[in-house]
Design a protein around this motif. Structure first.
Motif, PDB file in Angstrom:
ATOM      1  N   SER A  76       0.933  -1.103   0.016  1.00 29.07           N
ATOM      2  CA  SER A  76       0.011   0.192   0.200  1.00 29.07           C
ATOM      3  C   SER A  76       0.938   1.158  -0.007  1.00 29.07           C
ATOM      4  O   SER A  76       1.608   1.594   1.089  1.00 29.07           O
ATOM      5  N   GLU A  77       0.976   2.083  -1.088  1.00 26.71           N
ATOM      6  CA  GLU A  77       1.616   3.269  -1.088  1.00 26.71           C
ATOM      7  C   GLU A  77       1.006   4.502  -0.612  1.00 26.71           C
ATOM      8  O   GLU A  77       1.813   5.564  -0.162  1.00 26.71           O
ATOM      9  N   PHE A  78      -0.386   4.279  -0.600  1.00 26.88           N
ATOM     10  CA  PHE A  78      -1.436   5.406  -0.197  1.00 26.88           C
ATOM     11  C   PHE A  78      -2.657   4.993   0.396  1.00 26.88           C
ATOM     12  O   PHE A  78      -3.190   4.147  -0.460  1.00 26.88           O
ATOM     13  N   ASP A  79      -2.977   5.398   1.483  1.00 28.18           N
ATOM     14  CA  ASP A  79      -4.448   4.833   1.918  1.00 28.18           C
ATOM     15  C   ASP A  79      -4.973   5.962   3.035  1.00 28.18           C
ATOM     16  O   ASP A  79      -4.503   5.557   4.132  1.00 28.18           O
ATOM     17  N   ASN A  80      -5.821   6.710   2.750  1.00 29.39           N
ATOM     18  CA  ASN A  80      -6.535   7.702   3.859  1.00 29.39           C
ATOM     19  C   ASN A  80      -7.691   7.242   4.377  1.00 29.39           C
ATOM     20  O   ASN A  80      -8.140   7.756   5.315  1.00 29.39           O
ATOM     21  N   ALA A  81      -8.256   5.892   3.997  1.00 27.16           N
ATOM     22  CA  ALA A  81      -9.465   5.386   4.435  1.00 27.16           C
ATOM     23  C   ALA A  81      -9.595   4.181   4.947  1.00 27.16           C
ATOM     24  O   ALA A  81     -10.430   3.658   5.230  1.00 27.16           O
ATOM     25  N   GLY A  82      -8.352   3.603   5.218  1.00 25.75           N
ATOM     26  CA  GLY A  82      -8.120   2.205   5.551  1.00 25.75           C
ATOM     27  C   GLY A  82      -8.786   1.079   4.596  1.00 25.75           C
ATOM     28  O   GLY A  82      -9.549   0.087   5.070  1.00 25.75           O
ATOM     29  N   MET A  83      -8.662   1.387   3.541  1.00 26.98           N
ATOM     30  CA  MET A  83      -9.220   0.335   2.267  1.00 26.98           C
ATOM     31  C   MET A  83      -8.217  -0.567   1.876  1.00 26.98           C
ATOM     32  O   MET A  83      -8.916  -1.602   1.563  1.00 26.98           O
ATOM     33  N   ALA A  84      -6.869  -0.504   1.902  1.00 25.50           N
ATOM     34  CA  ALA A  84      -5.957  -1.430   1.370  1.00 25.50           C
ATOM     35  C   ALA A  84      -5.833  -2.628   2.317  1.00 25.50           C
ATOM     36  O   ALA A  84      -6.067  -2.606   3.454  1.00 25.50           O
ATOM     37  N   ASP A  85      -5.966  -3.959   1.873  1.00 29.56           N
ATOM     38  CA  ASP A  85      -5.752  -5.047   2.377  1.00 29.56           C
ATOM     39  C   ASP A  85      -4.799  -5.830   1.476  1.00 29.56           C
ATOM     40  O   ASP A  85      -4.730  -6.545   0.502  1.00 29.56           O
ATOM     41  N   THR A  86      -3.369  -5.757   2.027  1.00 29.88           N
ATOM     42  CA  THR A  86      -2.363  -6.191   1.348  1.00 29.88           C
ATOM     43  C   THR A  86      -2.207  -7.890   1.479  1.00 29.88           C
ATOM     44  O   THR A  86      -1.836  -8.453   0.609  1.00 29.88           O
ATOM     45  N   ALA A  87      -2.791  -8.415   2.642  1.00 28.84           N
ATOM     46  CA  ALA A  87      -2.839 -10.025   2.480  1.00 28.84           C
ATOM     47  C   ALA A  87      -3.669 -10.446   1.551  1.00 28.84           C
ATOM     48  O   ALA A  87      -3.511 -11.368   0.932  1.00 28.84           O
ATOM     49  N   ALA A  88      -4.705  -9.714   1.264  1.00 26.52           N
ATOM     50  CA  ALA A  88      -5.802 -10.223   0.241  1.00 26.52           C
ATOM     51  C   ALA A  88      -5.474  -9.988  -1.095  1.00 26.52           C
ATOM     52  O   ALA A  88      -5.703 -10.165  -1.903  1.00 26.52           O
ATOM     53  N   GLY A  89      -4.608  -8.908  -0.964  1.00 32.82           N
ATOM     54  CA  GLY A  89      -4.011  -8.465  -2.379  1.00 32.82           C
ATOM     55  C   GLY A  89      -4.899  -7.166  -3.248  1.00 32.82           C
ATOM     56  O   GLY A  89      -5.054  -7.192  -4.432  1.00 32.82           O
ATOM     57  N   ARG A 157     -20.131  -1.007  -3.473  1.00 30.10           N
ATOM     58  CA  ARG A 157     -21.060  -0.995  -2.354  1.00 30.10           C
ATOM     59  C   ARG A 157     -20.220  -1.217  -0.855  1.00 30.10           C
ATOM     60  O   ARG A 157     -18.941  -1.688  -1.374  1.00 30.10           O
ATOM     61  N   THR A 158     -20.350  -0.787   0.148  1.00 33.18           N
ATOM     62  CA  THR A 158     -19.519  -0.935   1.397  1.00 33.18           C
ATOM     63  C   THR A 158     -19.077  -2.342   1.401  1.00 33.18           C
ATOM     64  O   THR A 158     -19.804  -3.354   1.544  1.00 33.18           O
ATOM     65  N   GLY A 159     -17.880  -2.583   1.343  1.00 31.59           N
ATOM     66  CA  GLY A 159     -17.566  -3.946   1.752  1.00 31.59           C
ATOM     67  C   GLY A 159     -17.111  -4.795   0.479  1.00 31.59           C
ATOM     68  O   GLY A 159     -16.222  -5.779   0.673  1.00 31.59           O
TER      69      GLY A 159
END
Length: 191
Positions: A76-89, A157-159
């Motif tokens: 994750s190079e940038f994430d201001n909302a907690g969106m990135a999931d590096t484990a899930a890719g 959608r959310t999620g």
């Protein structure tokens, strides 16, 4: 005292059919305070959306064989909302809305000059649009390094989980080194 339907703001009322106003200064005061509070909440939300909309930028690299490859975005190079999931890719949408997705894939098949590289976004593992491509030689003159840039606007959608899949037209035994980048920006919230 009565309230408005959409925001629940109190408002003064008269007793029809009388002309005499039953409202007193306290009711007008309550209406002014409630209106001021509702406008401030809206103004804060607008400023926050303009100043810092949900956004994420992820990258990943993989060396693998196969025609259809799900790209693993492990950084994750940038994430201001907690969106990135590096484990899930990939990333998870944090709220309903229209997202602008952009990406870039570079593929090096080492000994194969053109692999017909294509890319498409996936939402919850499902294909949601046609394949972007074909890729072009990185230097414009040929060679084994092929690149493709793409862009898509999707309602999420959310999620919802988003990642990408690449496809190439050469042998499925061809080993390819992929370098991929995925970014997303919430352009219109459904709030």
């Amino acid at each position: 005292m009565k309230e408005t339907d959409c925001l629940g703001l109190p408002y003064p009322e008269c007793s029809p059919p009388l002309v005499k106003d039953l409202s007193d200064i306290g009711q007008f005061y309550d209406l002014a305070i409630a209106t001021d509070s509702a406008v401030q909440v809206l103004a804060d939300a607008v400023v926050e959306r303009l100043r810092s909309p949900d956004a994420v930028v992820m990258t990943g690299t993989v060396v693998t064989a196969g025609n259809d490859v799900i790209q693993p975005y492990g950084t994750s190079e940038f994430d201001n909302a907690g969106m990135a999931d590096t484990a899930a890719g990939g990333f998870f949408a944090q709220e309903d809305g229209e997202y602008l997705l952009t990406g870039f894939v570079e593929a090096d098949a080492a000994s194969v000059a053109s692999i017909g590289l294509r890319v498409q976004p996936l939402v919850n593992g499902d294909v949601v649009s046609g394949r972007w491509g074909p890729g072009k030689p990185a230097n414009g003159l040929g060679g084994t390094l092929e690149q493709i840039a793409w862009m898509e606007t999707l309602f999420l959608r959310t999620g919802d989980f988003v990642n990408t899949m690449t496809h190439h037209t050469t042998s499925s035994a061809t080993v390819v080194t992929y370098v991929a980048r995925l970014s997303a920006l919430l352009v219109m919230s459904n709030d």
